[in-house]
Design a protein around this motif. Structure first.
Motif, PDB file in Angstrom:
ATOM      1  N   TYR A 275     -31.437  19.603  11.071  1.00 45.64           N
ATOM      2  CA  TYR A 275     -31.264  21.058  10.972  1.00 45.64           C
ATOM      3  C   TYR A 275     -31.698  21.625   9.623  1.00 45.64           C
ATOM      4  N   THR A 276     -31.627  20.784   8.558  1.00 40.76           N
ATOM      5  CA  THR A 276     -32.029  21.281   7.229  1.00 40.76           C
ATOM      6  C   THR A 276     -33.354  20.673   6.768  1.00 40.76           C
ATOM      7  N   GLU A 306     -40.710  24.740  11.356  1.00 44.47           N
ATOM      8  CA  GLU A 306     -39.951  24.029  10.319  1.00 44.47           C
ATOM      9  C   GLU A 306     -40.226  24.618   8.938  1.00 44.47           C
ATOM     10  N   PRO A 325     -28.454  25.108   7.842  1.00 43.05           N
ATOM     11  CA  PRO A 325     -28.793  24.175   8.945  1.00 43.05           C
ATOM     12  C   PRO A 325     -29.450  24.921  10.090  1.00 43.05           C
ATOM     13  N   GLU A 326     -30.598  25.542   9.853  1.00 37.40           N
ATOM     14  CA  GLU A 326     -31.113  26.506  10.832  1.00 37.40           C
ATOM     15  C   GLU A 326     -32.274  26.050  11.680  1.00 37.40           C
ATOM     16  N   ASP A 328     -33.866  24.556  14.689  1.00 35.97           N
ATOM     17  CA  ASP A 328     -33.273  24.287  16.004  1.00 35.97           C
ATOM     18  C   ASP A 328     -34.167  23.397  16.878  1.00 35.97           C
ATOM     19  N   ASN A 348     -36.365  23.929  22.516  1.00 35.31           N
ATOM     20  CA  ASN A 348     -35.799  23.432  21.252  1.00 35.31           C
ATOM     21  C   ASN A 348     -34.934  22.202  21.502  1.00 35.31           C
ATOM     22  N   TYR A 349     -34.106  21.823  20.496  1.00 33.23           N
ATOM     23  CA  TYR A 349     -33.303  20.608  20.630  1.00 33.23           C
ATOM     24  C   TYR A 349     -32.442  20.625  21.893  1.00 33.23           C
ATOM     25  N   GLN A 401     -36.830  30.489  15.167  1.00 34.94           N
ATOM     26  CA  GLN A 401     -35.841  29.950  16.100  1.00 34.94           C
ATOM     27  C   GLN A 401     -36.151  30.392  17.518  1.00 34.94           C
TER      28      GLN A 401
END
Lengths: 409, 105
Positions: A275-276, A306, A325-326, A328, A348-349, A401
């Motif tokens: 996430y980071t 990213e 922590p953005e 995704d 996404n994830y 995102q």
């Protein structure tokens, strides 16, 4: 003077240099970017080379044209990252100390990982299209091929651009039709996955396309070796697939320099907080693009999304603020489906590719998981966007995102 | 989460029968799970893989991949396919009491 070093001047590294250089105070920060090659390849274009749609010239530009002027450029392989001493040793003998390190060393094919793959048939009737040489030699082969059985095989996951091998067979179906020899070509798609794609809904849609285009799907095939004497692909559990022409995505791994430096997993990908994008081992190391072990696609769109989060996080790290922590896992891929049409997927994830409209909910102009001409033009236009906007770190009209609006389950 | 009684012990499992808590695992459970997967007897080599996977998971927090079992566990991939036919990564993880290996993306 503080030092920020970027390893790799591919998509991800170049974007980061372009984002950070205008913002970091030049009297405080020195930025250096390292790469072993002078040439930047537009990798999404490799897919089109075998079919004569693009040539080598269409996909290359000098790397230095895309690096901001006051960023130092070092052209050299990397010998070793000595993370404990905050320095990088280059093969040209130079040693670069750093306060912050961004690893963007990408991933590459490793045909030597598969028994027999580099024997007699390699680049004779076995080709990859994930390297410029593979793509151009396949173009030469296809120009004179009179037909037979074409097998597209993915050796193991993860691969970069997981939709590319599907696009290859879709385009092959179109191209052989254009050449008037589709009836002389049998196409088979052989994959370790249980279906056409990694995620179930897209897998169902894409599997339907394979069927419609008369492409045979052989799932759950884990390639153990290639017998190029007998033109056979053999799985670990002993199943065999015959081919006349084998197009293969070999094992994809991160940089050897990562392995030498003890920073990678078993495929030389660097473990990160997904996430980071901060390294799990060293707080002043950040990783972006194909080089990470983040469980999302290895693709340019991912590197781009990213980069927006990593840019913020590097500035926050410099200011001593907690990281956001953005990221995704957002990925966005055009899928060329042949005959001037294409599909688009956005995921996404946690949310798999779904049908709908993109980027404007209900409007488009692109359609998700649906074959349209507009999606094809989106893909073809993307090359211009890549060179002129994306690499330069410009804002694109797509949020980093993923957005659920406009998608339906 | 559903529960299931395996080898006399009631444990939490997921929809596909993978143990939810690796600490619920014991060797008797492994033998039972192996039978469900069509492996009637766990040989020394099976145990070598299972113990490696559990140890590696404990140390690194990740379910080892086939490549990891080959590189760090020293078991050739061909052998893994013989020991755990039809998808050794998934099958071995299940018998070793770990959760389902994360799918690819």
């Amino acid at each position: 003077m503080k030092k920020l070093v970027i390893l790799g001047a591919g998509t991800a590294g170049t974007i980061m240099a372009n984002k950070l250089a205008p913002v970091l105070d030049k009297s405080e920060w020195e930025i250096t970017i390292v790469d072993q090659h002078e040439t930047h390849y537009y990798q999404p274009g490799f897919l089109f080379i075998p079919f004569g749609i693009y040539t080598r010239e269409d996909v290359i530009r000098p790397k230095r044209d895309y690096i901001p002027r006051h960023v130092n450029v070092e052209i050299s392989p990397i010998e070793m990252i000595e993370a404990q001493n905050n320095r990088v040793k280059l093969s040209n003998g130079k040693v670069l100390n750093y306060d912050i390190l961004i690893i963007a060393t990408g991933s590459d094919i490793h045909p030597e990982e598969t028994e027999g793959l580099l024997d007699g048939g390699w680049r004779q009737n076995i080709f990859d299209f994930y390297s410029i040489d593979g793509a151009t030699s396949l173009a030469n082969f296809l120009k004179y091929w009179e037909g037979g059985k074409l097998v597209m095989n993915v050796v193991e996951m993860p691969i970069k651009c997981p939709v590319a091998p599907l696009e290859f067979v879709f385009l092959a179906d179109w191209w052989f039709t254009e050449q008037g020899i589709r009836d002389k070509v049998e196409i088979e798609y052989v994959t370790p996955l249980p279906g056409a794609f990694t995620k179930p809904i897209a897998s169902k849609y894409l599997g339907g396309f394979l069927e419609k285009k008369n492409i045979k799907l052989t799932p759950e095939f884990n390639t153990g070796k290639v017998d190029s004497g007998r033109n056979k692909l053999i799985s670990y559990d002993g199943r065999e697939v015959d081919y006349d022409l084998l197009v293969i995505v070999p094992t994809i791994m991160g940089s050897d320099a990562i392995a030498r430096s003890g920073l990678g997993d078993d495929l030389n990908f660097v473990p990160v907080d997904p996430y980071t994008l901060q390294s799990k081992q060293y707080e002043n190391i950040f990783v972006i693009g194909d080089a990470t072990d983040a469980p999302t696609s290895k693709a340019g769109s991912v590197a781009h999304f990213e980069s927006e989060i990593l840019f913020e996080n590097i500035l926050r790290y410099i200011d001593g603020r907690p990281l956001l922590p953005e990221f995704d896992g957002h990925a966005n891929c055009f899928i060329e489906s042949g005959f001037g049409k294409g599909l688009l997927i956005d995921f996404n994830y946690t949310v798999e590719p779904l049908p709908g409209k993109f980027p404007l909910p209900g409007i488009g102009p692109y359609s998700l998981l649906e074959e349209t001409r507009m999606n094809h033009w989106g893909k073809m236009m993307f090359r211009w966007m890549y060179w002129n906007l994306l690499l330069k770190g410009a804002e694109l009209p797509i949020e980093a995102q993923m957005n659920l609006a406009g998608k339906r389950r | 989460m559903p529960t299931k009684t395996i080898a006399g012990k009631t444990v939490e499992v997921d929809a596909e029968g993978f143990l939810v808590n690796p600490d619920d695992w014991n060797e008797d459970i492994a033998k039972e799970l192996a039978k469900e997967e069509g492996i009637n007897e766990l040989t020394e080599m099976h145990w070598k893989v299972i113990h490696f996977m559990r140890q590696d998971y404990k140390e690194r927090g990740q379910i080892p991949t086939i490549r990891r079992i080959k590189n760090a566990g020293g078991v050739p991939v061909q052998d893994l396919y013989k020991l755990f036919p039809d998808g050794p990564a998934k099958k071995a993880a299940k018998i070793a009491g770990l959760s389902k290996p994360q799918g690819c993306v």
